[in-house]
Design a protein around this motif. Structure first.
Motif, PDB file in Angstrom:
ATOM      1  N   ALA A  86       0.831  -1.220   0.000  1.00 47.97           N
ATOM      2  CA  ALA A  86       0.000   0.000   0.000  1.00 47.97           C
ATOM      3  C   ALA A  86       0.860   1.262   0.000  1.00 47.97           C
ATOM      4  N   GLN A  87       0.288   2.329  -0.559  1.00 48.68           N
ATOM      5  CA  GLN A  87       0.913   3.656  -0.510  1.00 48.68           C
ATOM      6  C   GLN A  87       0.168   4.425   0.575  1.00 48.68           C
ATOM      7  N   VAL A  88       0.827   4.644   1.708  1.00 48.36           N
ATOM      8  CA  VAL A  88       0.149   5.276   2.844  1.00 48.36           C
ATOM      9  C   VAL A  88       0.667   6.703   3.001  1.00 48.36           C
ATOM     10  N   ALA A  89      -0.259   7.654   3.047  1.00 51.47           N
ATOM     11  CA  ALA A  89       0.129   9.055   3.290  1.00 51.47           C
ATOM     12  C   ALA A  89      -0.176   9.385   4.745  1.00 51.47           C
ATOM     13  N   LEU A  90       0.811   9.939   5.436  1.00 52.09           N
ATOM     14  CA  LEU A  90       0.612  10.350   6.830  1.00 52.09           C
ATOM     15  C   LEU A  90       0.493  11.873   6.871  1.00 52.09           C
ATOM     16  N   VAL A  91      -0.606  12.363   7.433  1.00 50.45           N
ATOM     17  CA  VAL A  91      -0.779  13.825   7.572  1.00 50.45           C
ATOM     18  C   VAL A  91      -1.200  14.154   9.000  1.00 50.45           C
ATOM     19  N   SER A  92      -0.879  15.376   9.411  1.00 56.16           N
ATOM     20  CA  SER A  92      -1.400  15.848  10.696  1.00 56.16           C
ATOM     21  C   SER A  92      -2.399  16.968  10.399  1.00 56.16           C
ATOM     22  N   ASP A  93      -2.908  17.612  11.444  1.00 55.27           N
ATOM     23  CA  ASP A  93      -3.925  18.646  11.213  1.00 55.27           C
ATOM     24  C   ASP A  93      -3.366  19.813  10.409  1.00 55.27           C
ATOM     25  N   ALA A  94      -2.097  20.134  10.658  1.00 54.41           N
ATOM     26  CA  ALA A  94      -1.483  21.265   9.940  1.00 54.41           C
ATOM     27  C   ALA A  94       0.025  21.138  10.001  1.00 54.41           C
ATOM     28  N   GLY A  95       0.676  21.565   8.932  1.00 55.07           N
ATOM     29  CA  GLY A  95       2.134  21.589   8.932  1.00 55.07           C
ATOM     30  C   GLY A  95       2.741  20.217   8.728  1.00 55.07           C
ATOM     31  N   THR A  96       3.935  20.044   9.241  1.00 49.75           N
ATOM     32  CA  THR A  96       4.697  18.825   9.005  1.00 49.75           C
ATOM     33  C   THR A  96       4.427  17.810  10.111  1.00 49.75           C
ATOM     34  N   PRO A  97       3.964  16.594   9.750  1.00 56.00           N
ATOM     35  CA  PRO A  97       3.744  15.573  10.768  1.00 56.00           C
ATOM     36  C   PRO A  97       5.032  15.340  11.562  1.00 56.00           C
ATOM     37  N   ILE A  99       6.334  17.006  13.857  1.00 57.25           N
ATOM     38  CA  ILE A  99       6.855  18.210  14.508  1.00 57.25           C
ATOM     39  C   ILE A  99       5.798  18.636  15.527  1.00 57.25           C
ATOM     40  N   SER A 100       5.992  18.221  16.784  1.00 57.04           N
ATOM     41  CA  SER A 100       4.967  18.378  17.836  1.00 57.04           C
ATOM     42  C   SER A 100       3.642  17.786  17.369  1.00 57.04           C
ATOM     43  N   ASP A 101       3.708  16.747  16.607  1.00 58.51           N
ATOM     44  CA  ASP A 101       2.536  16.058  16.053  1.00 58.51           C
ATOM     45  C   ASP A 101       2.808  14.557  16.029  1.00 58.51           C
ATOM     46  N   PRO A 102       1.742  13.726  15.906  1.00 53.73           N
ATOM     47  CA  PRO A 102       1.954  12.274  15.895  1.00 53.73           C
ATOM     48  C   PRO A 102       2.738  11.800  14.667  1.00 53.73           C
ATOM     49  N   GLY A 103       3.247  10.572  14.750  1.00 56.00           N
ATOM     50  CA  GLY A 103       3.896   9.941  13.604  1.00 56.00           C
ATOM     51  C   GLY A 103       5.272   9.373  13.895  1.00 56.00           C
ATOM     52  N   TYR A 104       5.910   9.847  14.977  1.00 52.95           N
ATOM     53  CA  TYR A 104       7.293   9.414  15.228  1.00 52.95           C
ATOM     54  C   TYR A 104       7.389   7.895  15.377  1.00 52.95           C
ATOM     55  N   ARG A 105       6.472   7.323  16.183  1.00 52.73           N
ATOM     56  CA  ARG A 105       6.559   5.872  16.431  1.00 52.73           C
ATOM     57  C   ARG A 105       6.333   5.098  15.137  1.00 52.73           C
TER      58      ARG A 105
END
Ligand code: SAM
Length: 291
Positions: A86-97, A99-105
């Motif tokens: 699969a091609q999975v896109a990770l986004v947060s509410d705004a800006g770069t995921p 960076i003080s946003d989920p996704g690191y793990r």
């Protein structure tokens, strides 16, 4: 290069996609293409991301929620999808995921498993604020959100107060007055500061001045406490140097036991001087010693 061109022949890919921090027109062409082509979009808040997808005319996207509270639980299913191609896109509410946003793990586990991870770079409030703050941008430190409790916040500010690098902080409307008061008290009333609010949005504003001046604005103009904001604080002019430290002697001693790059970095941290200038001096000194 489009997102599809960056994919490897087989296997899935995780795309870490930056999205606008306010103005939806700031989406990049690659980000829009990646979101349109993704098999799944993992979003911090699916309702929020739907607004952007509607704006881009992306109909019937497959969305899944991936936020602070369910990231660990969601990782196995995202990894399974990636292993299945699969091609999975990770986004947060705004800006770069991340960076003080989920996704690191998710990103670190995907990397550990040798999966493809690609960046689709774009806006971040960190770089947006720095770029308009008028404060030095050559060396900066990003601290995210300071601790909420006053004692912990002040302790963190104490550790940062002698740093010569520009400091970038996220802050909330609820705490901004207390934080700027603390910066003024701990860093000194004269420390230059920029309060960057609502960047790229209708009420975008940057208030520049000393810490004491910006604190006074926040106490007299309640509207200046509203919205999303980044605080940019100039670094200390020069770290306090003990009168007994002779700069040339310090460089000599450090360069005797450390590689030039490390020696110049340590000297710059100790004196507040410029790393590049020290590096050149150490190389010149090495040249002189060889002759
Ligand atoms: N990952 C995001 C990024 O790269 O910009 C940051 C996410 S963090 C949870 C949200 C914080 O970023 C806000 O509380 C605020 O401090 C800052 N922020 C986001 N958008 C902003 C804007 N348009 N203007 C000023 N600050 C903003």
């Amino acid at each position: 290069m489009t997102a599809s061109e960056t994919r490897t022949a087989q296997g899935g890919a995780l795309y870490v996609v930056a999205t606008p921090i306010g103005n939806l027109e700031d989406i990049t062409i690659r980000a829009a293409q990646t979101l349109a082509q993704a098999s799944v979009i993992a979003a911090e808040d699916t309702r929020h991301t739907r607004i952007l997808l509607d704006h881009l005319g992306i109909a019937r996207p497959r969305l899944m929620a991936l936020h602070e509270h369910n990231e660990t639980r969601q990782i196995p299913s995202v990894l399974r999808m990636l292993h299945e191609g699969a091609q999975v896109a990770l986004v947060s509410d705004a800006g770069t995921p991340l960076i003080s946003d989920p996704g690191y793990r998710l990103v670190s586990t995907a990397r550990e498993q040798g999966l493809n991870v690609f960046t689709i770079p774009g806006p971040s409030a960190v770089t947006a604020a720095l770029s308009v703050s008028g404060l030095p941008t050559d060396r900066f430190v990003f601290e995210g959100f300071l601790p909420g409790r006053a004692t912990a916040r002040r302790a963190r500010l104490e550790t940062l107060s002698h740093d010569t690098r520009t400091l970038v902080l996220f802050e909330s409307p609820r705490r901004i007055r207390d934080t700027i008061d603390d910066v003024s008290m701990i860093f000194g009333a004269d420390r230059p500061l920029a309060l960057c609010r609502e960047l790229t949005k209708r009420f975008e504003s940057v208030r520049r001045g000393s810490a004491a001046q910006v604190a006074a604005i926040l106490h007299s103009e309640p509207d200046e406490c509203r919205g999303e904001m980044v605080v940019v604080v100039g670094g200390v002019e020069k770290a306090p140097v003990s009168a007994e430290i002779d700069e040339a002697l310090l460089l000599d001693q450090l360069a005797d036991v450390l590689p030039p790059r490390v020696a110049s970095e340590v000297a710059a941290r100790l004196t507040g001087g410029r790393k590049n200038a020290y590096y050149k001096r150490i190389l010149q000194r090495a040249g002189t010693h060889r002759q």
